[in-house]
Design a protein around this motif. Structure first.
Motif: not given
Length: 267
Positions: A116-117, A132-137, A145-146, A235-236
């Motif tokens: 997840t994100t 930083i944001k790492v989007a989940g699948p 958003r950043v 955070s997730i």
């Protein structure tokens, strides 16, 4: 993990409640610069002045100086956004920055493990900002958003930051910015917030149970600088119907481990 946009800041008396505490000339210039380059630019003078908590007359003078120095650019119709000098400065900061690469790599590992994100946010005045944001699948994504500003009292990252404050500092901050309602689940009572922050300190993580955005649940852990001071959080975020609460809470150790891996990388 929704954020506070410039257009929404009128609900809280200016970005981070700065309207009553604009500060000295340097503070004003930096606040205006930050407000002018917030997502959604170009921003009008009134928007920027209100977000920075600076009177319009002073804001106009300072903004014109920032344009003259190329830190900001004017679109010719009264709108402001980042100028070439600021863009060049940003490129210098980010290009080849080993710390940024390490932080993103850690977040990517966490995102893959939980599916997840994942976010990294840092305190910026009376709010936090998504760094930083790492989007989940998954096909369904949160609206974060950043660069987005996050309320401290209604997000897991924000609660991690608040848990690192002393009670006097917490009280002063709340008196300045309030505890505005984001959803029906938002904590708007200072005593209730204090009680939750005690739990955050004891457990080493914080929860956002649809307190900032309906349908989104977040779990965060504090990130500390080299002195051990909490400066942000990892955070997730999940859509509530996508994961059971039991599964969600089962990721606590992973989040805390990632936060610990970032210790000292933010200063």
């Amino acid at each position: 993990m929704a954020g506070i946009e410039i257009s929404e800041d009128s609900q809280t008396g200016g970005r981070g409640g700065r309207s009553s505490l604009a500060g000295n000339a340097t503070d004003k210039a930096l606040n205006l610069l930050e407000a002018a380059v917030a997502p959604g630019y170009p921003h009008r003078l009134g928007e920027v002045a209100a977000a920075a908590g600076v009177p319009k007359a002073s804001a106009h003078r300072i903004l014109q100086n920032l344009v003259a120095q190329s830190f900001l650019a004017s679109d010719g119709t009264g709108g402001y956004g980042p100028g070439p000098r600021l863009r060049a400065l940003a490129a210098k900061v980010t290009q080849g920055c080993e710390e940024d690469q390490v932080m993103r790599a850690e977040l990517e590992v966490l995102s893959r493990r939980v599916g997840t994100t994942v976010h990294l946010g840092v305190r910026t005045g009376d709010a936090a900002t998504c760094l930083i944001k790492v989007a989940g699948p998954g096909p369904v994504q949160t609206s974060s958003r950043v660069g987005m500003h996050l309320p401290l009292h209604a997000t897991s990252i924000g609660k991690c930051i608040l848990a690192g404050l002393g009670d006097d500092e917490l009280t002063t901050l709340v008196e300045r910015v309030g505890l505005p309602i984001r959803t029906e689940h938002t904590l708007t009572d200072l005593d209730a917030l204090r009680a939750e922050l005690v739990t955050v300190r004891e457990q080493g993580f914080a929860l956002d149970e649809e307190e900032n955005e309906i349908g989104v649940r977040c779990l965060g852990a504090p990130v500390r600088d080299s002195r051990g001071v909490v400066v942000g959080g990892v955070s997730i975020s999940t859509i509530t119907y996508a994961e059971s609460r039991e599964t969600f809470l089962g990721w606590t150790d992973l989040v805390r481990t990632t936060a610990q891996a970032l210790h000292g990388l933010l200063g």
